[in-house]
Every structure is written in structure tokens, then in C-alpha cells.
Write an enzyme that holds these catalytic residues in place. Sequence first.
Site, PDB file in Angstrom:
ATOM      1  N   GLY A  53       0.764  -1.245   0.000  1.00  0.00           N
ATOM      2  CA  GLY A  53       0.000   0.000   0.000  1.00  0.00           C
ATOM      3  C   GLY A  53       0.792   1.291   0.000  1.00  0.00           C
ATOM      4  O   GLY A  53       0.317   2.314  -0.492  1.00  0.00           O
ATOM      5  N   GLU A 108       4.026   3.973   6.143  1.00  0.00           N
ATOM      6  CA  GLU A 108       2.809   3.173   6.010  1.00  0.00           C
ATOM      7  C   GLU A 108       1.762   3.984   5.251  1.00  0.00           C
ATOM      8  O   GLU A 108       1.739   5.220   5.330  1.00  0.00           O
ATOM      9  CB  GLU A 108       2.327   2.798   7.423  1.00  0.00           C
ATOM     10  CG  GLU A 108       1.076   1.968   7.518  1.00  0.00           C
ATOM     11  CD  GLU A 108       1.175   0.565   6.922  1.00  0.00           C
ATOM     12  OE1 GLU A 108       1.367   0.464   5.700  1.00  0.00           O
ATOM     13  OE2 GLU A 108       1.010  -0.412   7.681  1.00  0.00           O
ATOM     14  N   ASP A 109       0.911   3.300   4.496  1.00  0.00           N
ATOM     15  CA  ASP A 109      -0.183   4.011   3.815  1.00  0.00           C
ATOM     16  C   ASP A 109      -1.251   4.418   4.820  1.00  0.00           C
ATOM     17  O   ASP A 109      -1.741   5.540   4.800  1.00  0.00           O
ATOM     18  CB  ASP A 109      -0.777   3.144   2.687  1.00  0.00           C
ATOM     19  CG  ASP A 109      -1.192   1.748   3.149  1.00  0.00           C
ATOM     20  OD1 ASP A 109      -0.892   1.369   4.306  1.00  0.00           O
ATOM     21  OD2 ASP A 109      -1.816   1.028   2.347  1.00  0.00           O
ATOM     22  N   ASP A 112      -4.698   1.530  10.756  1.00  0.00           N
ATOM     23  CA  ASP A 112      -6.110   1.237  11.023  1.00  0.00           C
ATOM     24  C   ASP A 112      -6.204   0.700  12.462  1.00  0.00           C
ATOM     25  O   ASP A 112      -6.247   1.473  13.410  1.00  0.00           O
ATOM     26  CB  ASP A 112      -6.585   0.237   9.962  1.00  0.00           C
ATOM     27  CG  ASP A 112      -8.031  -0.153  10.094  1.00  0.00           C
ATOM     28  OD1 ASP A 112      -8.787   0.533  10.788  1.00  0.00           O
ATOM     29  OD2 ASP A 112      -8.443  -1.164   9.475  1.00  0.00           O
ATOM     30  N   LYS A 140      -6.649   6.131  10.922  1.00  0.00           N
ATOM     31  CA  LYS A 140      -8.035   5.987  11.404  1.00  0.00           C
ATOM     32  C   LYS A 140      -7.955   5.869  12.921  1.00  0.00           C
ATOM     33  O   LYS A 140      -7.944   4.752  13.463  1.00  0.00           O
ATOM     34  CB  LYS A 140      -8.650   4.701  10.841  1.00  0.00           C
ATOM     35  CG  LYS A 140      -8.974   4.711   9.379  1.00  0.00           C
ATOM     36  CD  LYS A 140      -9.681   3.395   9.032  1.00  0.00           C
ATOM     37  CE  LYS A 140      -9.790   3.177   7.562  1.00  0.00           C
ATOM     38  NZ  LYS A 140     -10.260   1.807   7.232  1.00  0.00           N
ATOM     39  N   PHE A 161     -13.769   2.803   4.810  1.00  0.00           N
ATOM     40  CA  PHE A 161     -12.856   2.153   3.884  1.00  0.00           C
ATOM     41  C   PHE A 161     -12.459   3.116   2.760  1.00  0.00           C
ATOM     42  O   PHE A 161     -13.314   3.706   2.107  1.00  0.00           O
ATOM     43  CB  PHE A 161     -13.494   0.904   3.288  1.00  0.00           C
ATOM     44  CG  PHE A 161     -12.532   0.083   2.490  1.00  0.00           C
ATOM     45  CD1 PHE A 161     -11.607  -0.751   3.112  1.00  0.00           C
ATOM     46  CD2 PHE A 161     -12.513   0.164   1.102  1.00  0.00           C
ATOM     47  CE1 PHE A 161     -10.702  -1.489   2.379  1.00  0.00           C
ATOM     48  CE2 PHE A 161     -11.609  -0.576   0.345  1.00  0.00           C
ATOM     49  CZ  PHE A 161     -10.704  -1.401   0.994  1.00  0.00           C
ATOM     50  N   ASP A 168      -5.643  -0.382  -2.100  1.00  0.00           N
ATOM     51  CA  ASP A 168      -6.437  -1.220  -3.001  1.00  0.00           C
ATOM     52  C   ASP A 168      -7.748  -1.696  -2.384  1.00  0.00           C
ATOM     53  O   ASP A 168      -7.950  -1.619  -1.173  1.00  0.00           O
ATOM     54  CB  ASP A 168      -5.637  -2.468  -3.363  1.00  0.00           C
ATOM     55  CG  ASP A 168      -5.562  -3.453  -2.186  1.00  0.00           C
ATOM     56  OD1 ASP A 168      -5.167  -3.018  -1.075  1.00  0.00           O
ATOM     57  OD2 ASP A 168      -5.924  -4.625  -2.355  1.00  0.00           O
TER      58      ASP A 168
HETATM   59  P1  5GP Z   1      -3.828  -2.339  10.544  1.00  0.00           P
HETATM   60  O1  5GP Z   1      -2.829  -3.415  10.771  1.00  0.00           O
HETATM   61  O2  5GP Z   1      -3.458  -0.997  11.116  1.00  0.00           O
HETATM   62  O3  5GP Z   1      -5.223  -2.772  10.984  1.00  0.00           O
HETATM   63  O4  5GP Z   1      -4.002  -2.192   8.991  1.00  0.00           O
HETATM   64  C1  5GP Z   1      -3.002  -1.691   8.201  1.00  0.00           C
HETATM   65  C2  5GP Z   1      -3.159  -2.131   6.772  1.00  0.00           C
HETATM   66  O5  5GP Z   1      -4.522  -2.455   6.431  1.00  0.00           O
HETATM   67  C3  5GP Z   1      -2.796  -1.011   5.840  1.00  0.00           C
HETATM   68  O6  5GP Z   1      -1.434  -1.038   5.511  1.00  0.00           O
HETATM   69  C4  5GP Z   1      -3.676  -1.260   4.637  1.00  0.00           C
HETATM   70  O7  5GP Z   1      -3.025  -2.126   3.743  1.00  0.00           O
HETATM   71  C5  5GP Z   1      -4.893  -1.942   5.191  1.00  0.00           C
HETATM   72  N1  5GP Z   1      -6.034  -1.009   5.379  1.00  0.00           N
HETATM   73  C6  5GP Z   1      -6.523  -0.509   6.541  1.00  0.00           C
HETATM   74  N2  5GP Z   1      -7.568   0.305   6.325  1.00  0.00           N
HETATM   75  C7  5GP Z   1      -7.743   0.327   4.984  1.00  0.00           C
HETATM   76  C8  5GP Z   1      -8.667   1.041   4.126  1.00  0.00           C
HETATM   77  O8  5GP Z   1      -9.555   1.805   4.533  1.00  0.00           O
HETATM   78  N3  5GP Z   1      -8.513   0.823   2.796  1.00  0.00           N
HETATM   79  C9  5GP Z   1      -7.558  -0.007   2.268  1.00  0.00           C
HETATM   80  N4  5GP Z   1      -7.520  -0.120   0.954  1.00  0.00           N
HETATM   81  N5  5GP Z   1      -6.665  -0.671   3.049  1.00  0.00           N
HETATM   82  C10 5GP Z   1      -6.774  -0.498   4.388  1.00  0.00           C
END
Ligand code: 5GP
Length: 184
Positions: A53, A108-109, A112, A140, A161, A168
Site C-alpha cells: 500500500g 505506512e499508507d 487502522d 483511522k 474504507f 487497493d
Molecule cells: P492495521 O494493521 O493498522 O489494521 O491495517 C493496516 C493495513 O490495512 C494497511 O497497511 C492497509 O493495507 C490496510 N487497510 C486498513 N484500512 C484500509 C482502508 O480503509 N482501505 C484499504 N484499501 N486498506 C486499508
Amino acid sequence: MSLYLPEQVECKGENFKVFISKEQIDARLSLMGEQIDKEYEGKRPIFIGILNGSYIFLADLMRNVSIPCEVDFMKLSSYGDEKVSSGNVTELKHIDAKLKDRHVILIEDIVDTGLSMKYMIERMKSYSPASVKVVTLLHKKDATVHEVQVDYVGFEIPNKFVLGYGLDYAQEGRNLAQIYVLDD
Ligand code: 5GP
């Protein structure tokens, strides 16, 4: 060549609308680049992009940084093809660079739940770097349940989302040049 900038887009049968424009992204990245220039002057930081991402964000952010710096990538998977996290982190590509005594900037993109970043920070610390900081394009905050340090944030966003600019939906939509949100 022209950038892919529709007002609305359908991806895998779902509708998305513009949420953060190309102009907003460009302006924010310019400021983030200036901050990094100031903080890391003389430190030759190494950016570690978390694939997939972050690749577009990382490329654009680096072009806003004017001090000497390096780059490497790590690949994690936690989402599969779904819109919610699976709750597991799998390391699909390891780091090649030597990180001992280096100033590491994790890119990081989106943060979440914070699970991926928590994993990454621990992983980086095991290499004994001089410092580790975290840059994320999106955060987020309301969805973050794992306590993680986030040092630079592009945009705080609600728990919805998002798609585009490297992010993606089931591997599609990464080529959109701005950030879109599910239109429900
Ligand atoms: P975490 O481990 O913080 O829950 O999630 C991180 C990863 O989940 C991000 O690097 C991304 O790839 C994916 N992700 C989390 N939220 C979103 C979202 O709203 N859209 C997309 N496309 N990917 C997300």
C-alpha cells in the site's frame, strides 16, 4: 499522459467518491518533506516502505525530501481481499538493508487497528537502529486498538474504507491518483 482522477469510481462492484484530492495530498507531502528535512539533517535516514500500500506515497514523499536518504521495503499481509483486517500479520518480504545504528523511518499508507505498525516497530527495534519513527499517510484514530507511536500523519480520517493512491480493494484501485471513500 494524464493522471487517473475521476470524481467517482466503481471498484469490484462498489461505488467510491473523492475524499482527499490530489491538490490536498501534494500540499501535505510538501510540508511533511520539509519537516523530515529539518529533523533528519546530517542523519542519512533510511525509509522502510511497507508494501504494497505505501509505494506511491513513499515515492512522492521521497521526492519532497532533499537531504541524503535511502530506501528499502518490507512486505506484510493482513487484509487478504477483504475490507476488514484478518487480525494476523504475515511477513512476505524481509528487509535487505543493515539497520544497526541507522535512523529508520517506517512508511505506512494507513494505520487502522495498528496491528501491522505494532509488529513493524517491534521488528525494527530488533535490528538495534539509532532511532525508529513512523510516518503514515492516513490514520483511522477511532479504529486504532493497538497502542502505537505515530510520529507524522498526513491526514486523520474517520473509520471508513478508503481506496486509491496505492490503497487497493482486492488488489484494484491502487492507480487512482487521489484518495476515495466508499459511497454508502
Ligand atoms: P492495521 O494493521 O493498522 O489494521 O491495517 C493496516 C493495513 O490495512 C494497511 O497497511 C492497509 O493495507 C490496510 N487497510 C486498513 N484500512 C484500509 C482502508 O480503509 N482501505 C484499504 N484499501 N486498506 C486499508
